[in-house]
Design an enzyme around this catalytic site. Structure first.
Site, PDB file in Angstrom:
ATOM      1  N   ASP A 261       0.846  -1.188   0.000  1.00  0.00           N
ATOM      2  CA  ASP A 261       0.000   0.000   0.000  1.00  0.00           C
ATOM      3  C   ASP A 261       0.887   1.245   0.000  1.00  0.00           C
ATOM      4  O   ASP A 261       1.883   1.300   0.735  1.00  0.00           O
ATOM      5  CB  ASP A 261      -0.906  -0.001   1.229  1.00  0.00           C
ATOM      6  CG  ASP A 261      -1.903   1.142   1.205  1.00  0.00           C
ATOM      7  OD1 ASP A 261      -3.008   0.949   0.678  1.00  0.00           O
ATOM      8  OD2 ASP A 261      -1.565   2.229   1.712  1.00  0.00           O
ATOM      9  N   ASN A 269      -3.099  12.873  -3.863  1.00  0.00           N
ATOM     10  CA  ASN A 269      -4.247  13.296  -4.658  1.00  0.00           C
ATOM     11  C   ASN A 269      -4.749  14.670  -4.234  1.00  0.00           C
ATOM     12  O   ASN A 269      -5.089  15.512  -5.083  1.00  0.00           O
ATOM     13  CB  ASN A 269      -5.385  12.280  -4.527  1.00  0.00           C
ATOM     14  CG  ASN A 269      -5.163  11.047  -5.389  1.00  0.00           C
ATOM     15  OD1 ASN A 269      -4.516  11.110  -6.429  1.00  0.00           O
ATOM     16  ND2 ASN A 269      -5.704   9.910  -4.954  1.00  0.00           N
ATOM     17  N   HIS A 274      -5.503  14.392  -9.008  1.00  0.00           N
ATOM     18  CA  HIS A 274      -5.652  12.969  -9.316  1.00  0.00           C
ATOM     19  C   HIS A 274      -4.820  12.528 -10.517  1.00  0.00           C
ATOM     20  O   HIS A 274      -4.427  11.361 -10.606  1.00  0.00           O
ATOM     21  CB  HIS A 274      -7.124  12.647  -9.563  1.00  0.00           C
ATOM     22  CG  HIS A 274      -7.952  12.648  -8.318  1.00  0.00           C
ATOM     23  ND1 HIS A 274      -8.039  11.563  -7.473  1.00  0.00           N
ATOM     24  CD2 HIS A 274      -8.714  13.622  -7.746  1.00  0.00           C
ATOM     25  CE1 HIS A 274      -8.828  11.851  -6.450  1.00  0.00           C
ATOM     26  NE2 HIS A 274      -9.255  13.095  -6.587  1.00  0.00           N
ATOM     27  N   ASP A 278      -2.534   9.349 -10.368  1.00  0.00           N
ATOM     28  CA  ASP A 278      -2.579   8.247 -11.335  1.00  0.00           C
ATOM     29  C   ASP A 278      -1.195   7.938 -11.887  1.00  0.00           C
ATOM     30  O   ASP A 278      -0.837   6.771 -12.081  1.00  0.00           O
ATOM     31  CB  ASP A 278      -3.526   8.595 -12.488  1.00  0.00           C
ATOM     32  CG  ASP A 278      -4.987   8.555 -12.069  1.00  0.00           C
ATOM     33  OD1 ASP A 278      -5.278   8.033 -10.978  1.00  0.00           O
ATOM     34  OD2 ASP A 278      -5.839   9.065 -12.833  1.00  0.00           O
ATOM     35  N   GLU A 304      -4.964   2.155  -4.009  1.00  0.00           N
ATOM     36  CA  GLU A 304      -3.501   2.192  -3.972  1.00  0.00           C
ATOM     37  C   GLU A 304      -2.912   0.907  -3.408  1.00  0.00           C
ATOM     38  O   GLU A 304      -1.724   0.861  -3.054  1.00  0.00           O
ATOM     39  CB  GLU A 304      -3.015   3.383  -3.144  1.00  0.00           C
ATOM     40  CG  GLU A 304      -3.363   3.348  -1.664  1.00  0.00           C
ATOM     41  CD  GLU A 304      -4.713   3.966  -1.345  1.00  0.00           C
ATOM     42  OE1 GLU A 304      -4.922   4.358  -0.179  1.00  0.00           O
ATOM     43  OE2 GLU A 304      -5.559   4.069  -2.249  1.00  0.00           O
TER      44      GLU A 304
END
Length: 394
Positions: A261, A269, A274, A278, A304
């Site tokens: 993670d 973010n 975002h 990404d 994630e």
């Protein structure tokens, strides 16, 4: 941009055409998991066409008795019986070869080879004076080439199968005396044209199968396996473990699971947008693929969270890999829109996959270890408590 930032062929496979020619030319670029999916699809076609051929074969005996002279029936009847038995054998083998890729491909080849062999046998056994009386057999090469379009064969496989059918037609023409005559050339041209059509059908069928497989099993952002495909893959690994473990091989097929993670990913973010988030996920996927072997499995589990399946690795080896991944992420130059470095770290939970447990149990243990790694300060790897002692790596 690196090829792994976008899912493989995602912009091209939406148009099932010549752009996917590499994928349909041969199976050398197909993954092991697609090979299994392809085999399942091929098996359904083998069973369907095999049943049709098996039912038609005895019916054709009736046609032979009505069309052929009585002295020719003894040459064809035995061949028909052998053909039927062979077709039944192919059906039985395909029916019990669900996960046997090579057997299924063998069955598909035999489904075409048996009628061709029957035709060659009849032509070879008939007296020269009786060849002209053989009615209704000249269509066999055309039927087999047309049957190629039913299967999701690669272009190379279809091409060589088509060459074999052309050779079969040439042999028949040398026997019946139509070789290099106007009628013979016309038949060759017709069979060649039919082969091109069948190869085009193979191309579009296999392209569509690949596109649907990738859309169903791959994450569209990172190009990695999605959660559903991961769970199916874990079940296949456990089946493989059960198959090879036992007797002298007991314990020689360890498999470990890493649950990863990205730490504080929500901040990325919120602070950078975002699109930057990404891009971080895509670069993280690239790191995971670069730090693992080809036969390992890397998947996006959700958000994630990512999962890595390490084949042939016990927990000690898995911890070493986890630490290598953790360090690679820590030192990697993640950047925002202004090319300013974004600090990114990852927490990792490690456990060993047991062959006698549901795959979800191993994922839950790895997730629990990941949660403890985050509670312990993040940017570290911990082994699941139920799988052994806690071994932190910092």
């Amino acid at each position: 941009m690196d090829a792994l930032v976008e899912p493989p062929e995602v912009n091209h496979e939406l148009f099932v055409g010549l752009s996917s020619l590499r994928d349909t030319l041969s199976s050398s670029h197909h993954s092991r998991d697609f090979a299994f999916a392809h085999a399942h699809y091929l098996r359904s076609r083998v069973l369907a066409l095999g049943i049709i051929f098996t039912l038609l074969s005895p019916l054709w005996i009736v046609v032979d008795s009505l069309v052929l002279p009585a002295e020719l029936l003894r040459y064809t009847l035995l061949g028909r019986v052998v053909l039927m038995l062979g077709l039944v054998g192919v059906l039985v083998l395909a029916l019990f070869s669900v996960e046997r890729i090579r057997r299924i491909r063998f069955c598909a080849g035999m489904l075409l080879a048996l009628p061709a062999g029957f035709y060659v046998l009849v032509l070879a056994m008939l007296p020269d004076t009786a060849v002209q009386d053989l009615v209704g057999y000249g269509f066999i090469p055309f039927l087999l080439v047309a049957s190629l379009s039913v299967f999701p064969f690669t272009l190379v496989e279809s091409f060589f199968a088509g060459l074999a059918m052309l050779a079969l037609l040439g042999f028949a023409q040398t026997v019946d005396g139509t070789w290099m005559t106007g009628r013979g050339v016309e038949s060759f041209w017709l069979l060649s044209s039919l082969l091109v059509v069948s190869m085009a059908a193979n191309h579009f069928q296999l392209s569509l199968l690949l596109r649907l497989y990738r859309q169903a099993t791959h994450d569209p952002l990172t190009g990695l396996f999605n959660r559903g495909a991961l769970e199916v893959h874990l079940e296949k690994i456990q089946a493989w473990q059960r198959e090879i473990e036992g007797g002298e091989q007991q314990g020689r097929a360890p498999c470990s699971v890493l649950m990863l993670d990205l730490d504080h990913f929500k901040r990325i973010n919120d602070n950078h947008g975002h699109s930057v988030g990404d891009n971080v996920l895509c670069q993280f996927a690239r790191i995971l693929s670069g730090q693992t072997r080809k036969h390992d499995c890397v998947a996006r589990y959700g958000g994630e969270e990512f999962v890595v399946i390490l084949l042939g690795s016990d927990e000690v080896r898995a911890l070493e890999v986890a630490d290598r991944i953790r360090y690679a992420v820590e030192v990697y130059e993640f950047t925002d829109r202004n090319q300013q470095r974004i600090p990114v770290t990852t927490s990792i939970g490690v456990t060993q996959l047991r062959q006698d447990e549901p795959a979800q149990e191993a994922l839950k243990r790895a997730d629990d270890a990941l949660y403890r790694a985050k509670e312990a300060g993040r940017n570290r790897a911990l082994v699941a408590e139920s799988a052994g002692d806690v071994l932190p790596v910092e």
